[in-house]
Design an enzyme around this catalytic site. Structure first.
Site, PDB file in Angstrom:
ATOM      1  N   GLU A  53       0.849  -1.194   0.000  1.00 50.65           N
ATOM      2  CA  GLU A  53       0.000   0.000   0.000  1.00 50.65           C
ATOM      3  C   GLU A  53       0.884   1.242   0.000  1.00 50.65           C
ATOM      4  OE1 GLU A  53      -1.930   0.270   4.048  1.00 50.65           O
ATOM      5  OE2 GLU A  53      -0.396   1.816   3.883  1.00 50.65           O
ATOM      6  N   CYS A  84      -3.323  -4.563   3.682  1.00 48.41           N
ATOM      7  CA  CYS A  84      -2.240  -5.415   4.193  1.00 48.41           C
ATOM      8  C   CYS A  84      -2.248  -6.829   3.635  1.00 48.41           C
ATOM      9  CB  CYS A  84      -2.292  -5.456   5.714  1.00 48.41           C
ATOM     10  SG  CYS A  84      -2.072  -3.830   6.440  1.00 48.41           S
ATOM     11  N   HIS A 138      -2.351 -12.114  10.338  1.00 54.33           N
ATOM     12  CA  HIS A 138      -1.941 -10.712  10.178  1.00 54.33           C
ATOM     13  C   HIS A 138      -1.810 -10.105  11.564  1.00 54.33           C
ATOM     14  CE1 HIS A 138      -1.347  -6.746   8.760  1.00 54.33           C
ATOM     15  NE2 HIS A 138      -2.477  -6.298   9.290  1.00 54.33           N
TER      16      HIS A 138
END
Lengths: 348, 134, 388
Positions: free
Chosen positions: A81, A113, A237
């Protein structure tokens, strides 16, 4: 699936800033924040590093450490990103820098992400379909935290690269399955020409991170009929240390299974790099025949889940320097240097 | 403008990304950047492509406290002459290195970094820098 | 080859000329030189000008035509030569060759640089073009950085110290006090240099020559003509030039400038002189380390002994071999394109006995040494008073 991981590599900048140092600049309680987030320091890209240089560093290790021929890579996908250009691919720079080009497919991906894991899925498909011999996917970010925002304490820098192939003698972890869960959930975003992303505070938790990570985990377990006890390592994550551990607890995974892949406490949230770097760290220590659950989360929102099973090759084939060993080489900077390196002043 | 109009940069990508140079097969001397003629053998020389090794050692070094246009915000930074394992020497910046370890003779390894990113609307110049290893 | 002599000189003061532009500086020096030579403009047959980076500093190229125009000397041929900081020296050498060849009898030589029209960073960038743009300046290596790499190598190989380099600056500042054309006419101490802060370690601010505006011009003539028009011309006995790799990293050695050694060897061979015959020298001290390198490479001292020599006063006025009596690039100033010509003017004045308080007694042979870049070009000239 026949395809699996044949090479991996992670790159983390050498610079670190402590959570307490960031808190000091804003007269906040650093000890409390560090404990609350479970993040004591984060990796900071230097002024001459960006998502592209980190991607090249990670990709080079994935090729060189595993003795692969870069010329045989048929696809390069770079998820981030924080791509250095708004228009112009990072993937073509990475391809040339690792001497993989010019005969390959390449594109940049963006899904907050989870753009790195999206690339891994694409490559698994191409390899399974025998369209390519090897596919390289990289998740890389120099995460952009707005000064004095909650994210400033965690927004780190790092990259993870995964090369997928289908040769039995090269595969260190076979991909047993993958599954994704995607909805339109605006928890975190950045509009064009904005310097920093916006987020929706506590809305990023339950309806966003937890809903998607849990749904993807449950989805792949159901699809494969595996139970939590069938897994030796879990990588989620990791925007902070709290979220993945809490999600794991809800699903019934023992905390120890997160240990190998939890990088967030020492390098922060590396965004597109987070799940990828965590997976690299697990592969550094996993024994043959172990099963790994990896689930990314990208705001906006979606999760990609993967089940990998390590092969006997992993005993001979690992990264030359383990991720957790690499990150021991570090240099602490203060908040003023941090502002300089991350170019957070208008004149820089 | 310091990174220049794209062709000026683009032409040097192989050299700056991968240390692509060449070697004279007649006398065995390696060159980086690649040469069109071997100064030792001239017409008798036969130049073939060769990638330079990624490792070498510091021959001389300095720490710059004043930078030229495009490097104003990077000071202080280290610049060194490095001798690669094949005896080819080049000049490069040293990064990520503990200041106390910057010494003549120190072993270094190539890294991929931004060389110049001062022109915010222009192309980014990526290329080689070196870091001390061991 | 015909014998060639200098018959007139003109020099602007060196420094920050806020009120004068490039063209005014070269016109001022040129007019003075023509008047000093006692010839008329109509007798001058060609112009050779040296300027390093006028395009970067003032956006002006085509300097040859500009000089001829500003001096009112159209339509004679006029050319600009560029060899970085040796542009002036190379201009003088090519004018010398043109006269020596018999092509011309009287030629004007100019050198000029106007460096204060841009910021310090942009000046650093312009000067950086004297090295290898693609592999040095591109990587952030400034000129101080390149000479710092030479300085470090010399220190590590021969034990040369930062104090010895500082001694070069101290000596040259002292000499400049007696030079009315110099940029810095004030003495400094070793301590001043040591405390002046690193620009590129181990070189500090006061190890570096300054950014300077200035112009220099000489009129040269065949010695036969010189004898007729001039009271006491100064003969150019030799003017030699050598080249080396543009990039510092490609040199055979980091503790010498091979181009200097080659050029001076040829100059000594052509004149039959030896280093010990030279009575004074103007050398290219763009950074203090380069004066140390030069005094070794020119043969005045053994390799590695240059630092000790300056520390012991051997290169001071009244010493074994006075070096940079003008104050050198360090204190007189270094308008890059003008420097090579200005060095010749110091030799011209010394050999005519016109150097006032900085006069070297009984000087017979003088030498000038002008370097381009980090040593890719070197020009060495040897002079003596023309015998009638």
């Amino acid at each position: 699936m026949k395809a699996g991981i044949v090479g991996y590599g992670a790159e983390v900048p050498i610079l670190r800033i402590k959570t307490e140092e960031i808190a000091r600049a804003w007269k906040k309680d650093g000890v409390k924040i560090a404990t609350g987030l479970g993040v004591k320091e984060k990796a900071v890209a230097s002024f001459d590093e960006d998502s592209c240089t980190l991607a090249v560093g990670a990709a080079r290790k994935a090729v060189l450490d595993f003795g692969l021929n870069a010329q045989k890579i048929g696809a390069v996908y770079v998820g981030s990103e924080s791509h250095p250009y708004a228009v112009k691919p990072t993937a073509s720079i990475v391809s040339d820098a690792i001497e993989a080009g010019p005969e390959l497919m390449a594109a940049d991906l963006e899904f907050a992400c989870k753009a790195g894991t999206a690339g891994v899925q694409m490559n698994l498909g191409f390899v399974e379909a025998r369209m390519i011999e090897y596919g390289l996917a990289i998740g890389t970010d120099t995460a952009q935290g707005r000064p004095n925002d909650a994210l400033e304490f965690t927004a780190g820098s790092g990259a993870g690269a995964i090369i997928v192939g289908d040769k039995r003698n090269e595969i260190i972890a076979t991909c047993e399955d993958t599954y994704s869960f995607t909805t339109d959930t605006p928890d975190f975003w950045r509009r064009p020409k904005e310097d920093f992303p916006m987020h929706a505070g506590r809305f990023t938790g339950e309806p966003a991170y937890f809903k998607h990570v849990l749904s993807a985990s449950r989805g792949i377990l159901e699809k494969t009929s595996y139970k939590t006890k069938d897994f030796d390592h879990v990588v989620f994550h990791q925007p902070n240390a709290k979220f993945p551990l809490k999600a794991g607890k809800i699903l019934g995974f023992e905390r120890e299974k997160f240990e190998a892949g939890l990088m967030c406490p020492t390098i922060g949230n590396t965004y597109s790099g987070a799940t990828m770097v965590g997976l690299c760290a697990v592969l550094d220590v996993a024994k043959p025949g172990e099963r790994i659950l990896a689930v990314s989360y990208g705001s906006g929102a979606g999760s990609d889940a993967f089940i990998f099973k390590t092969t006997k090759n992993i005993e001979k084939k690992r990264g030359k320097i383990a991720v957790k060993e690499m990150i021991k080489e570090k240099q602490y900077i203060d908040y003023a240097e941090y502002i300089k390196h991350r170019k957070k002043l208008k004149s820089l | 403008m310091t990174t220049g109009f794209p062709p000026l940069l683009w032409r040097r990508f192989p050299e700056r990304y991968t240390l692509a140079g060449n070697k004279c097969e007649t006398c065995g001397t390696s060159y980086f950047p690649a040469r069109k003629v071997c100064p030792n053998c001239r017409r008798r020389g036969k130049l073939v492509d060769e990638s330079m090794p990624r490792k070498g050692k510091i021959v001389s070094w300095t720490q710059c406290f004043v930078g030229p246009t495009g490097f104003e915000h990077e000071t202080p930074y280290f610049v060194a002459i490095i001798e690669l394992e094949n005896k080819v020497r080049l000049l490069a910046q040293l990064v990520d290195s503990d200041e106390k370890k910057v010494k003549t003779g120190a072993c270094v390894e190539k890294v991929f970094r931004k060389i110049n990113d001062a022109d915010k609307s222009g192309p980014i110049a990526y290329g080689y820098k070196f870091k001390i290893v061991g | 080859m015909r014998s060639v002599s200098i018959i007139g000189a003109g020099l602007t003061t060196f420094g920050e000329h806020w009120e004068k532009s490039f063209r005014e500086l070269i016109a001022e020096a040129g007019i003075q030189a023509i008047q000093d030579a006692g010839v008329s403009g109509g007798q001058i047959e060609a112009i050779y000008g040296g300027a390093m980076a006028s395009g970067r500093f003032i956006g002006q190229e085509h300097i040859g035509a500009l000089i001829a125009d500003q001096l009112g000397l159209n339509p004679i041929p006029s050319v600009r030569l560029e060899a970085a900081c040796a542009s002036g020296g190379v201009a003088l050498r090519n004018a010398y060759l043109a006269v020596a060849s018999g092509m011309y009898d009287i030629v004007a030589v100019g050198g000029v640089e106007k460096m204060t029209e841009v910021s310090t960073e942009d000046a650093g960038f312009a000067l950086g073009g004297a090295g290898d743009q693609e592999t040095e300046l591109f990587m952030g290596a400034t000129f101080p950085a390149l000479y710092a790499l030479l300085a470090r190598a010399h220190m590590e190989e021969f034990g040369t110290t930062e104090e010895q380099m500082a001694a070069v600056a101290v000596k040259n500042h002292k000499n400049a006090v007696n030079n009315p054309f110099a940029q810095y006419r004030r003495e400094i101490t070793i301590e001043d240099v040591m405390k002046s802060g690193y620009v590129a370690s181990p070189l500090k601010l006061l190890d570096c020559s300054p950014i300077t505006d200035g112009a220099a011009a000489v009129i040269i003539a065949s010695s036969d003509v010189a004898k007729k028009v001039c009271e006491n011309p100064v003969e150019i006995l030799a003017s030699e030039q050598a080249s080396d790799s543009l990039a510092l990293s490609k040199r055979k050695s980091l503790t010498e400038l091979d181009a200097t050694k080659v050029a001076v060897k040829q100059a000594y061979e052509r004149t039959g002189l030896k280093a010990k015959d030279i009575d004074f020298a103007e050398v290219h001290d763009c950074f203090t380390i380069n004066e140390i390198l030069a005094t070794e490479d020119l043969g005045f001292f053994k390799k590695g002994e240059g630092g000790k020599a300056v520390e012991k006063g051997k290169t001071a006025l009244g010493g074994e071999i006075p070096v940079n009596t003008s104050g050198g690039l360090k204190a007189k100033g270094h308008p890059v394109g003008a420097t090579g010509v200005a060095q010749a003017i110091e030799a011209y004045w010394q050999l005519r006995g016109a150097a006032d308080k900085r006069q070297v007694k009984d000087a017979e042979y003088g030498l000038t040494h002008n370097v381009g870049g980090s040593g890719a070009t070197a020009v060495v000239n040897i002079y003596r008073r023309l015998e009638k």
